[in-house]
Design a protein around this motif. Structure first.
Motif, PDB file in Angstrom:
ATOM      1  N   ASN A 285       3.748 -11.892   8.913  1.00 30.85           N
ATOM      2  CA  ASN A 285       3.348 -11.078   7.761  1.00 30.85           C
ATOM      3  C   ASN A 285       3.680 -11.750   6.431  1.00 30.85           C
ATOM      4  OD1 ASN A 285       2.016  -8.972   8.925  1.00 30.85           O
ATOM      5  ND2 ASN A 285       3.794  -7.644   9.072  1.00 30.85           N
ATOM      6  N   ILE A 286       3.555 -13.067   6.382  1.00 32.04           N
ATOM      7  CA  ILE A 286       3.732 -13.826   5.136  1.00 32.04           C
ATOM      8  C   ILE A 286       2.465 -14.646   4.906  1.00 32.04           C
ATOM      9  CG2 ILE A 286       5.070 -15.592   3.930  1.00 32.04           C
ATOM     10  CD1 ILE A 286       7.507 -14.744   5.506  1.00 32.04           C
ATOM     11  N   TYR A 287       1.894 -14.511   3.722  1.00 32.03           N
ATOM     12  CA  TYR A 287       0.624 -15.160   3.433  1.00 32.03           C
ATOM     13  C   TYR A 287       0.656 -15.778   2.033  1.00 32.03           C
ATOM     14  CZ  TYR A 287      -0.407 -11.627   6.967  1.00 32.03           C
ATOM     15  OH  TYR A 287      -0.363 -10.835   8.080  1.00 32.03           O
ATOM     16  N   LYS A 288      -0.137 -16.817   1.825  1.00 32.45           N
ATOM     17  CA  LYS A 288      -0.293 -17.400   0.496  1.00 32.45           C
ATOM     18  C   LYS A 288      -1.519 -16.795  -0.162  1.00 32.45           C
ATOM     19  CE  LYS A 288      -0.109 -21.694  -2.085  1.00 32.45           C
ATOM     20  NZ  LYS A 288      -0.007 -23.167  -2.035  1.00 32.45           N
ATOM     21  N   ARG A 289      -1.342 -16.235  -1.351  1.00 34.62           N
ATOM     22  CA  ARG A 289      -2.432 -15.577  -2.060  1.00 34.62           C
ATOM     23  C   ARG A 289      -3.307 -16.586  -2.793  1.00 34.62           C
ATOM     24  NH1 ARG A 289      -1.507 -10.200  -3.756  1.00 34.62           N
ATOM     25  NH2 ARG A 289      -2.265 -10.794  -5.823  1.00 34.62           N
ATOM     26  N   LYS A 290      -4.465 -16.134  -3.235  1.00 34.51           N
ATOM     27  CA  LYS A 290      -5.374 -16.999  -3.969  1.00 34.51           C
ATOM     28  C   LYS A 290      -4.817 -17.408  -5.324  1.00 34.51           C
ATOM     29  CE  LYS A 290      -9.630 -15.256  -1.835  1.00 34.51           C
ATOM     30  NZ  LYS A 290     -10.947 -14.617  -2.068  1.00 34.51           N
ATOM     31  N   ASP A 291      -3.925 -16.581  -5.869  1.00 32.61           N
ATOM     32  CA  ASP A 291      -3.333 -16.924  -7.174  1.00 32.61           C
ATOM     33  C   ASP A 291      -2.156 -17.882  -7.048  1.00 32.61           C
ATOM     34  OD1 ASP A 291      -1.357 -15.345  -6.109  1.00 32.61           O
ATOM     35  OD2 ASP A 291      -1.517 -13.734  -7.576  1.00 32.61           O
ATOM     36  N   GLY A 292      -1.868 -18.354  -5.818  1.00 33.41           N
ATOM     37  CA  GLY A 292      -0.807 -19.328  -5.614  1.00 33.41           C
ATOM     38  C   GLY A 292       0.522 -18.731  -5.192  1.00 33.41           C
ATOM     39  N   ARG A 293       0.683 -17.438  -5.375  1.00 32.30           N
ATOM     40  CA  ARG A 293       1.947 -16.794  -4.994  1.00 32.30           C
ATOM     41  C   ARG A 293       1.978 -16.535  -3.486  1.00 32.30           C
ATOM     42  NH1 ARG A 293       2.733 -11.457  -8.185  1.00 32.30           N
ATOM     43  NH2 ARG A 293       0.534 -11.222  -7.569  1.00 32.30           N
ATOM     44  N   TRP A 294       3.200 -16.329  -2.983  1.00 34.22           N
ATOM     45  CA  TRP A 294       3.387 -15.980  -1.576  1.00 34.22           C
ATOM     46  C   TRP A 294       3.680 -14.484  -1.471  1.00 34.22           C
ATOM     47  CZ3 TRP A 294       2.888 -19.130   2.703  1.00 34.22           C
ATOM     48  CH2 TRP A 294       2.661 -20.482   2.429  1.00 34.22           C
ATOM     49  N   GLU A 295       3.097 -13.863  -0.463  1.00 36.03           N
ATOM     50  CA  GLU A 295       3.229 -12.409  -0.260  1.00 36.03           C
ATOM     51  C   GLU A 295       3.801 -12.137   1.121  1.00 36.03           C
ATOM     52  OE1 GLU A 295       0.125  -9.078   1.077  1.00 36.03           O
ATOM     53  OE2 GLU A 295      -0.294  -9.837  -0.952  1.00 36.03           O
ATOM     54  N   ALA A 296       4.768 -11.228   1.176  1.00 41.47           N
ATOM     55  CA  ALA A 296       5.349 -10.787   2.447  1.00 41.47           C
ATOM     56  C   ALA A 296       5.181  -9.283   2.572  1.00 41.47           C
ATOM     57  CB  ALA A 296       6.825 -11.163   2.530  1.00 41.47           C
ATOM     58  N   ARG A 297       4.877  -8.847   3.772  1.00 37.35           N
ATOM     59  CA  ARG A 297       4.715  -7.408   4.033  1.00 37.35           C
ATOM     60  C   ARG A 297       5.777  -6.953   5.013  1.00 37.35           C
ATOM     61  NH1 ARG A 297      -1.260  -5.873   5.728  1.00 37.35           N
ATOM     62  NH2 ARG A 297      -0.710  -7.284   7.435  1.00 37.35           N
ATOM     63  N   VAL A 298       6.403  -5.795   4.706  1.00 37.86           N
ATOM     64  CA  VAL A 298       7.403  -5.197   5.587  1.00 37.86           C
ATOM     65  C   VAL A 298       6.881  -3.838   6.024  1.00 37.86           C
ATOM     66  CG1 VAL A 298       9.774  -4.372   5.825  1.00 37.86           C
ATOM     67  CG2 VAL A 298       9.279  -6.382   4.397  1.00 37.86           C
ATOM     68  N   LEU A 299       6.762  -3.650   7.327  1.00 37.55           N
ATOM     69  CA  LEU A 299       6.265  -2.383   7.862  1.00 37.55           C
ATOM     70  C   LEU A 299       7.314  -1.288   7.665  1.00 37.55           C
ATOM     71  CD1 LEU A 299       4.083  -0.848   9.489  1.00 37.55           C
ATOM     72  CD2 LEU A 299       5.305  -1.535  11.563  1.00 37.55           C
ATOM     73  N   LEU A 300       6.913  -0.245   6.930  1.00 38.12           N
ATOM     74  CA  LEU A 300       7.827   0.870   6.699  1.00 38.12           C
ATOM     75  C   LEU A 300       7.641   1.984   7.719  1.00 38.12           C
ATOM     76  CD1 LEU A 300       7.626   1.167   2.797  1.00 38.12           C
ATOM     77  CD2 LEU A 300       9.350  -0.004   4.176  1.00 38.12           C
ATOM     78  N   ALA A 301       6.385   2.322   8.019  1.00 40.48           N
ATOM     79  CA  ALA A 301       6.123   3.416   8.955  1.00 40.48           C
ATOM     80  C   ALA A 301       4.669   3.385   9.365  1.00 40.48           C
ATOM     81  CB  ALA A 301       6.457   4.765   8.308  1.00 40.48           C
ATOM     82  N   ARG A 302       4.404   4.080  10.452  1.00 38.61           N
ATOM     83  CA  ARG A 302       3.028   4.317  10.881  1.00 38.61           C
ATOM     84  C   ARG A 302       2.782   5.816  10.821  1.00 38.61           C
ATOM     85  NH1 ARG A 302       0.826  -0.282  13.018  1.00 38.61           N
ATOM     86  NH2 ARG A 302       2.285  -1.810  13.887  1.00 38.61           N
ATOM     87  N   LYS A 303       1.766   6.200  10.081  1.00 39.56           N
ATOM     88  CA  LYS A 303       1.424   7.604   9.946  1.00 39.56           C
ATOM     89  C   LYS A 303       0.812   8.107  11.249  1.00 39.56           C
ATOM     90  CE  LYS A 303       0.678   7.080   4.978  1.00 39.56           C
ATOM     91  NZ  LYS A 303      -0.266   7.245   3.848  1.00 39.56           N
ATOM     92  N   PRO A 304       0.794   9.462  11.451  1.00 41.06           N
ATOM     93  CA  PRO A 304       0.256  10.000  12.706  1.00 41.06           C
ATOM     94  C   PRO A 304      -1.149   9.533  13.021  1.00 41.06           C
ATOM     95  CG  PRO A 304       1.425  11.710  11.491  1.00 41.06           C
ATOM     96  CD  PRO A 304       1.398  10.483  10.607  1.00 41.06           C
ATOM     97  N   GLY A 305      -1.970   9.288  12.012  1.00 39.99           N
ATOM     98  CA  GLY A 305      -3.321   8.828  12.252  1.00 39.99           C
ATOM     99  C   GLY A 305      -3.413   7.371  12.643  1.00 39.99           C
ATOM    100  N   GLY A 306      -2.288   6.650  12.602  1.00 37.90           N
ATOM    101  CA  GLY A 306      -2.272   5.248  12.986  1.00 37.90           C
ATOM    102  C   GLY A 306      -2.253   4.293  11.811  1.00 37.90           C
TER     103      GLY A 306
END
Length: 393
Positions: A6-27
């Motif tokens: 869940n770490i990606y390089k963005r088009k603007d040159g920055r690096w982005e990381a995502r942390v999963l907080l929760a999954r809602k009932p709908g998925g």
């Protein structure tokens, strides 16, 4: 390109990381987004955030509960909002399927792997309906204790053999109607009424003569009767009791009387006091199990195959669809919570209905241009074949 979970390089040159907080009932997933100028910086930020998040969850009082304790608090918090039968269904679901595996597990320790293992074990033997109840219980407990649902619950798939609705054939319905009409008992009247109204067995047992408006030719469905478990029953005390409550979805409704049953109900309504029950003619109701057993005996005596009482409801709905009744009107008469349920359950099931629908489709213009024998299509194909032969020569 160097990437991590869940770490990606963005088009603007920055690096982005995502942390999963929760999954809602709908998925749908909910994430925390972190940004940095280098991969190493965003990876470090992600690790620190996940550590802090884990620590905060562990010190939350509610999340320190075991799943067993969390489920008890959830049941106590919502018991008054549920019908008694719903509450008992959730309690039984917990005791029989969930707590044997998760009783000692912390609510915050329920991971996707825990859930997947549980469902993989249960879906071999349980129906889609039971699995949906299990999902409802798990989601309710986790949401109440953790304020989120950190897992993705699997949508059960039904076995086609289990989803096929059983209905009476036209011959069986005619034979049953004939047998019921020659009987003089109120049970026969109730069964015939069900076949021509689609009411549920609990609603039939709860029906009083005052619910039958002869002047307007309308049935008022106001209650349902069912035998439910008594939670925490004392020793030597009954484990079940009769419960008179609101109909399913807590919605009263009106059903027009069918002409085939109206005259009989009109005559009987002059005999029995308004406060008495239709099936007994007294102040004491007939239990759903009793009328179901009487229905079975009538089937046996009439030579009709053994079917469930609920098949009368399915037969009524299917015949209504085949008669091109307005679907929203049918949905209201059946007491469904949405038209979608009516459509999914009945509209596509009838072979007769599908045959009538396909016969209603007009192909007149196409046939007039290409009469029987497909001469136009054959001539066109021959022309294309001759053109290809000329080109190859």
């Amino acid at each position: 390109m160097r990437t991590g979970p869940n770490i990606y390089k963005r088009k603007d040159g920055r690096w982005e990381a995502r942390v999963l907080l929760a999954r809602k009932p709908g998925g749908k997933s909910r994430y925390k987004y972190l940004y940095a100028s280098t991969y190493r910086e965003v990876a470090r930020a992600k690790t620190n955030y996940e550590s802090a998040l884990s620590a905060s969850i562990k010190i939350t009082p509610m999340s320190s509960l075991s799943f067993s304790e969390a489920s008890k608090e959830w049941l106590e918090a919502f018991q008054k909002k549920w019908k008694p039968a719903t509450y008992n269904k959730y309690v039984n679901c917990l005791k029989k399927y969930i707590l044997p595996e998760w009783e000692a597990v912390a609510a915050a320790g329920i991971t996707q792997e825990c859930y997947d293992a549980l469902i993989f074990h249960l879906e071999e033997t349980l129906s889609g309906s039971s699995l949906r109840t299990i999902n409802t219980v798990i989601i309710g407990c986790l949401k109440h204790s953790l304020k989120c649902v950190p897992i993705l619950c699997k949508t059960p798939t039904e076995n086609p053999k289990n989803t096929r609705l059983v209905t009476l054939s036209e011959q069986e319905a005619a034979r049953l109607t004939e047998a019921l009409c020659v009987r003089s008992d109120l049970s026969a009247v109730g069964i015939l009424l069900t076949l021509h109204s689609g009411i549920r067995i609990g609603e039939l047992c709860a029906l009083r003569w005052e619910d039958i408006c002869v002047e307007q030719q309308i049935l008022h469905i106001r209650h349902t009767l069912q035998r439910i478990q008594v939670p925490h029953a004392a020793p030597k005390q009954p484990m079940t009791r009769l419960q008179l409550g609101l109909p399913k979805n807590k919605r009263e409704r009106e059903i027009p009387m069918h002409p085939a049953i109206f005259q009989q109900l009109q005559n009987l309504s002059r005999i029995y006091p308004p406060s008495t029950y239709l099936l007994s003619g007294t102040e004491k109701p007939v239990e759903p199990r009793t009328i179901a057993n009487r229905f079975k005996r009538i089937l046996k005596d009439t030579g009709i195959r053994d079917i469930h009482f609920h098949a009368l409801r399915h037969t009524f709905a299917t015949r209504c669809v085949e008669s091109n009744i307005n679907i929203p009107a049918l949905s209201e008469m059946l007491g469904h919570s949405s038209i979608r349920i009516t459509v999914d359950r009945y509209v596509h099931l009838s072979r007769k209905f599908k045959q009538e629908q396909i016969e209603a489709v007009s192909f007149t213009d196409i046939v007039s241009k290409n009469p029987p024998g497909n001469s136009g299509l054959v001539s066109e194909a021959s022309s294309r074949q001759e053109s290809r032969q000329g080109a190859s020569g």
